[in-house]
Design an enzyme around this catalytic site. Sequence first.
Site, PDB file in Angstrom:
ATOM      1  N   CYS A 253       0.793  -1.237   0.000  1.00  0.00           N
ATOM      2  CA  CYS A 253       0.000   0.000   0.000  1.00  0.00           C
ATOM      3  C   CYS A 253       0.821   1.280   0.000  1.00  0.00           C
ATOM      4  CB  CYS A 253      -0.947  -0.005   1.188  1.00  0.00           C
ATOM      5  SG  CYS A 253      -1.977  -1.452   1.238  1.00  0.00           S
TER       6      CYS A 253
HETATM    7  C1  UGA Z   1      -1.261   0.258   5.650  1.00  0.00           C
HETATM    8  C2  UGA Z   1      -2.033   1.193   6.600  1.00  0.00           C
HETATM    9  O1  UGA Z   1      -1.518   1.079   7.927  1.00  0.00           O
HETATM   10  C3  UGA Z   1      -3.513   0.864   6.601  1.00  0.00           C
HETATM   11  O2  UGA Z   1      -4.213   1.825   7.406  1.00  0.00           O
HETATM   12  C4  UGA Z   1      -4.046   0.935   5.164  1.00  0.00           C
HETATM   13  O3  UGA Z   1      -5.412   0.621   5.102  1.00  0.00           O
HETATM   14  C5  UGA Z   1      -3.262  -0.054   4.305  1.00  0.00           C
HETATM   15  O4  UGA Z   1      -1.869   0.298   4.349  1.00  0.00           O
HETATM   16  C6  UGA Z   1      -3.824   0.040   2.911  1.00  0.00           C
HETATM   17  O5  UGA Z   1      -3.665   1.085   2.275  1.00  0.00           O
HETATM   18  O6  UGA Z   1      -4.541  -0.865   2.496  1.00  0.00           O
HETATM   19  P1  UGA Z   1      -0.181  -2.189   5.868  1.00  0.00           P
HETATM   20  O7  UGA Z   1       0.450  -1.933   4.536  1.00  0.00           O
HETATM   21  O8  UGA Z   1      -0.856  -3.486   6.116  1.00  0.00           O
HETATM   22  O9  UGA Z   1      -1.295  -1.053   6.185  1.00  0.00           O
HETATM   23  O10 UGA Z   1       0.992  -2.092   6.909  1.00  0.00           O
HETATM   24  P2  UGA Z   1       1.444  -1.167   8.128  1.00  0.00           P
HETATM   25  O11 UGA Z   1       1.224  -1.907   9.370  1.00  0.00           O
HETATM   26  O12 UGA Z   1       0.874   0.185   8.029  1.00  0.00           O
HETATM   27  O13 UGA Z   1       3.033  -1.100   7.851  1.00  0.00           O
HETATM   28  C7  UGA Z   1       3.564  -0.578   6.626  1.00  0.00           C
HETATM   29  C8  UGA Z   1       5.079  -0.550   6.662  1.00  0.00           C
HETATM   30  O14 UGA Z   1       5.545   0.512   7.497  1.00  0.00           O
HETATM   31  C9  UGA Z   1       5.751  -1.824   7.211  1.00  0.00           C
HETATM   32  O15 UGA Z   1       6.871  -2.126   6.411  1.00  0.00           O
HETATM   33  C10 UGA Z   1       6.184  -1.430   8.607  1.00  0.00           C
HETATM   34  O16 UGA Z   1       7.297  -2.152   9.060  1.00  0.00           O
HETATM   35  C11 UGA Z   1       6.536   0.047   8.408  1.00  0.00           C
HETATM   36  N1  UGA Z   1       6.453   0.863   9.652  1.00  0.00           N
HETATM   37  C12 UGA Z   1       5.274   1.037  10.295  1.00  0.00           C
HETATM   38  C13 UGA Z   1       7.607   1.488  10.128  1.00  0.00           C
HETATM   39  O17 UGA Z   1       8.701   1.370   9.552  1.00  0.00           O
HETATM   40  N2  UGA Z   1       7.512   2.264  11.255  1.00  0.00           N
HETATM   41  C14 UGA Z   1       6.332   2.459  11.926  1.00  0.00           C
HETATM   42  O18 UGA Z   1       6.337   3.177  12.939  1.00  0.00           O
HETATM   43  C15 UGA Z   1       5.189   1.810  11.430  1.00  0.00           C
END
Ligand code: UGA
Length: 413
Positions: A253
């Site tokens: 995403c």
């Molecule tokens: C993300 C959004 O969080 C959802 O709200 C959204 O609906 C979704 O995309 C989408 O557009 O469908 P997701 O891709 O499942 O969800 O994953 P996240 O948990 O948001 O993590 C994304 C990335 O960011 C991961 O690689 C994670 O490791 C990284 N991350 C997250 C960080 O590096 N630091 C943080 O503090 C949080």
Amino acid sequence: MDLCIVGGGYVGLTTAVCFAELGNRVRIIDVDEEKVEKIKKGIAPIYEEGLQEMMERNMQRITAQSHFDFDESIVFICVGTPSMPDGSMDLRYVKEAAESIGKNLREGGLIVMKSTVFPGTTENIIKPIIKKHVSNFSIAMNPEFLREGKAIHDFMHPDRIVIGVEDERGEKTLRKLYEPIEAPLLVTTPSEAEMIKYASNAFLATKISFANEIGNMCKMLGMDVYKVMEGVAMDHRISPHFLNAGIGFGGSCFPKDLRALYAGGKKMGYEMEMIRAVLDVNERQPLRAVEILEKHMEVKGKTIAVLGLAFKAETDDVRESRSIPIIEALRKKGAIVRAYDPMAMDNMKKIFPDIHYCGSVEEALKEADACIIATDWKEFENIDFSGMRNKLVIEGRRVLKNKDGITYEGVCW
Ligand code: UGA
């Protein structure tokens, strides 16, 4: 209510199963026969926490098929929107779905767009396609905010529900459908709803790149970005979420949506400089792990263990995983890569068929000259590094609890 959901991926299936749980009858249409067969048997084709159980409970209200033939008057579009080479979204599946829906929709129906699309798509592209076949219908945009792995929880307990509608009929129907879910509901135009989805993901990604940028400077100054962000997040206007520094964001995403937003701006003659910077920081961030490694050793010919291949913990998804540029860089520099992940190795084998995949952390670390931790899996909290030839550990996600006896470097702390 009777619903038809087009697209049985993680958004479509979660939406279908959750609406069934709320008492609606749901028909899923997906062109993938194999997926349809599984759903018909009550087997979830993807892993999502709680999905299988919820599906089994509601199979009497769920049907699935691969052909376009339905009589429901509420139809959700939940098909994929992959990236084009210039970053913009490929609307092929959305358009195909709209065409097939249009041919089958009855007069007075409601089409709800759930796939993430560039602002204006629902009204300017989907609506005219449907209009070719039906004269009296409503159209709406209802973005999803589901995290992979937590999709069921996020559907049932959202921070907000956004419904982008053009008329009262659309608003009334969607309000009724979401009535059982306790959450603030915001009514907008379809385009505003599309933009809310993009802007939300862009803001969350910005928080991550911001934390990484501050983290890179903290490392140079010899301080801990996690302590710094703890202090920053105590301001209630900022909030502590999504400020975890590391090797950046991956997944299906954030990278795709930000690229699409940037590409869309560019097409309109507007350069979204902040979005570009967020993406740039995110491109550089995983490579910092390799740069730090090179400060300690000449990488050529060395055995490097990469622990964690999934884009985040609790998933087997490797799409845009930050471990991919790390492995690419290591191989380019002539390293021998030994990789381990509790769930994502099969998927990574499709990208890197010829690195060494190991059955355990210990096996990956055996005789390794260094180790890079790239995913925050819980099982990495306490690792026994004793089997390494040289105990240099570079952490890309903050997960290690035990750092005794190793030479330790955080990627930006
Ligand atoms: C993300 C959004 O969080 C959802 O709200 C959204 O609906 C979704 O995309 C989408 O557009 O469908 P997701 O891709 O499942 O969800 O994953 P996240 O948990 O948001 O993590 C994304 C990335 O960011 C991961 O690689 C994670 O490791 C990284 N991350 C997250 C960080 O590096 N630091 C943080 O503090 C949080």
